[in-house]
Motif scaffolding. Sequence first.
Motif, PDB file in Angstrom:
ATOM      1  N   ARG A  59       4.120  -4.338   3.551  1.00  0.00           N
ATOM      2  CA  ARG A  59       3.917  -4.539   2.122  1.00  0.00           C
ATOM      3  C   ARG A  59       4.811  -5.640   1.568  1.00  0.00           C
ATOM      4  NH1 ARG A  59       2.072   0.397  -0.417  1.00  0.00           N
ATOM      5  NH2 ARG A  59       2.634   1.543   1.444  1.00  0.00           N
ATOM      6  N   GLU A 112       4.053  -9.523   0.469  1.00  0.00           N
ATOM      7  CA  GLU A 112       4.290  -9.809  -0.937  1.00  0.00           C
ATOM      8  C   GLU A 112       5.226 -11.006  -1.100  1.00  0.00           C
ATOM      9  OE1 GLU A 112       4.701  -5.853  -2.776  1.00  0.00           O
ATOM     10  OE2 GLU A 112       6.168  -6.916  -3.991  1.00  0.00           O
ATOM     11  N   ASN A 113       6.257 -11.039  -0.267  1.00  0.00           N
ATOM     12  CA  ASN A 113       7.250 -12.109  -0.380  1.00  0.00           C
ATOM     13  C   ASN A 113       6.900 -13.328   0.460  1.00  0.00           C
ATOM     14  OD1 ASN A 113       8.648 -10.459  -2.073  1.00  0.00           O
ATOM     15  ND2 ASN A 113       9.981  -9.657  -0.462  1.00  0.00           N
ATOM     16  N   GLY A 162       2.876  10.740  -2.478  1.00  0.00           N
ATOM     17  CA  GLY A 162       3.652  10.346  -3.654  1.00  0.00           C
ATOM     18  C   GLY A 162       2.835   9.456  -4.567  1.00  0.00           C
ATOM     19  N   ASP A 175       4.976  12.502   2.690  1.00  0.00           N
ATOM     20  CA  ASP A 175       4.946  11.087   3.034  1.00  0.00           C
ATOM     21  C   ASP A 175       4.127  10.802   4.279  1.00  0.00           C
ATOM     22  OD1 ASP A 175       7.081  12.375   4.592  1.00  0.00           O
ATOM     23  OD2 ASP A 175       7.056  10.408   5.520  1.00  0.00           O
ATOM     24  N   GLU A 200      -2.472  -2.807  -3.682  1.00  0.00           N
ATOM     25  CA  GLU A 200      -1.153  -2.742  -4.307  1.00  0.00           C
ATOM     26  C   GLU A 200      -0.410  -4.065  -4.212  1.00  0.00           C
ATOM     27  OE1 GLU A 200       0.618   0.561  -2.352  1.00  0.00           O
ATOM     28  OE2 GLU A 200      -1.040   1.784  -3.095  1.00  0.00           O
ATOM     29  N   ASP A 238       5.662   0.286   7.366  1.00  0.00           N
ATOM     30  CA  ASP A 238       5.457   0.194   5.922  1.00  0.00           C
ATOM     31  C   ASP A 238       6.004  -1.085   5.304  1.00  0.00           C
ATOM     32  OD1 ASP A 238       3.931   2.253   5.135  1.00  0.00           O
ATOM     33  OD2 ASP A 238       5.580   3.673   4.862  1.00  0.00           O
TER      34      ASP A 238
END
Lengths: 230, 357
Positions: free
Chosen positions: B222, B226-227, B43, B68, B242, B219
């Motif tokens: 990520r 990020e948080n 994707g 995927d 990313e 997954d």
Amino acid sequence: MYDFKGFTLDWYKELFQDTRLLIIVLNTIVVALLAALISTMIGVLGALAIHMARKRNTKNALLSLNNVLIVSPDVIIGASFLILFTMAGIKLGFYSVLLSHIAFCIPIVVLMVLPKLSEMSPSLIDAARDLGASGWDVFSKVIIPYISPGIFAGFFMALTYSFDDFAVTFFVTGNGFSTLSVEIYSLARRGISLHINALSALLFLFTMLLVVVYYFISKRNKPNGMGVGK
Amino acid sequence: MSRIFRFFIAIALVSGVLLYAISSLNSEQGYSGENTLTIYNWGDYIDADLINRFEKETGMKVIYETFDSNEAMMTKIKQGGTHYDIAIPSEYMIDKMRKEKLLVQLDHSKLPNLKYIDKRFMDLPFDPKNHFSVPYFWGTVGITYNPKMLNGKEIDSWSDLWDPELKNQILLVDGAREVIGMGLNSLGYSLNDTDKGHLLEAKNKLDSLTPNVKAIVGDEIRLLLENQEAAVGLVWSGVASEIMAENEDLEYVVPKEGSNLWFDNMVIPKTAKNVDGAHQFINYMLDPKIAAQNTEYVSYSTPNKAALQYLPKEMVEDERFYPSSELTEKLEVYENLGKENLAYYNELFLQFKMHRK
């Protein structure tokens, strides 16, 4: 999404420029509508057949067969369909998805319609017969109006089942045909862009609108009386 | 009856209108017709603008489909019923597909742009002499960390992870080869080591890491990084670039002891109908300017040497994603170790997971 800076409509703009995604959304809706429509028709006939079975054993056997698709896991159904379609030489795409959706929607419709049928008093049919109704008249003017709430419920259940199905669809999509759930899932590797959120918001509004419309239609139709309608 | 009948007719009409809309959208996009090329890719793993340009240049119409996971892609291709002309699997899957004879041998005379690919990324063990595949993107396995959460502490090696200060701060990806590989690398062994003694040693070393490990996740790593749910994560470079774009505090490092080098390569599956068009597409994607534009969009590392000059300097000189040749020599591609050894890796990884704290 890490830090919120303000409001924007950019993602909606991006969404409408993405024709591929729009085609996928439309695909999803069409498949859901058609699958619900066809499975409702077949499901109603199936429920009638089960209801009218004379022997208790036949009835139970038919019901259990009907429940097979409900109890077996989606992944198994999907994998089986994939094997079936490839063996039968059916090209994966719109029709393979539609056929499999119809298949797993039918049992739901049957289960929604059956209670309505068993709730219906058999004397209603006898009375109609007595007054000279033909078989078709009994079917279209007595049975169908009586069970119509069940039919609508079955239709909408089938619609939602088809709309959000992932596991089965995942196996039988191919050759450029895809539905929303499969597409969003395959975006997961690179993180899901915000225009998917925009799309979800629009779909939510759309379903809300449908619910409101449905509410007004059913409200307007109420005075026609319950049970036997025109 | 009539109410239901009217309702059903309305639904049928709506579906008819929608079907018409789809087919007109499709033909507007040119998805119908004979001269098509079906691409099966991850994707959002290509700049859509490039596909449009390819369509204009060749008159071919591209159907773009996404998957995927490597396994899902292989199932679809192996089962048949589809005709993908191009697929982009990862290196271990190419090895497997090659051995199961699911790939078409490439005609190198139709791929003149192959000369732009860095020699370092050609002729690798998963596809000797590149008979079946051409590199699309590559990357490494490394450590993402958040200096702010670690009071400015810097990490540059696997052994730094064993620092007691990192208690309950590390997230690991749920992959046997990645995690056991980390243990092997930190001991100075090869990632493809099959010596049971070495593997056991690596597993014991990993067991002593457990107080620092917060979780072993998929997954969702990520989002967690990020948080700022954890300060350190073992991730692929693609994931790192990313999340670094989302959270600027994060840093990525390829540990100096060495690490894994991974590839996503373009292949032509056996089910392809437009083999000639597929060659044209591969050659097009290898064009330096095209590759550069794609790299800017996807932000993974490109194997195309000539494309580097068209990329922004700060991107190419970023040693985190284009490691120095000194470091790349220490990077290893996963080799297919055979069923038995892989089972042993998985067994050890399972034991490690159960050993937690």
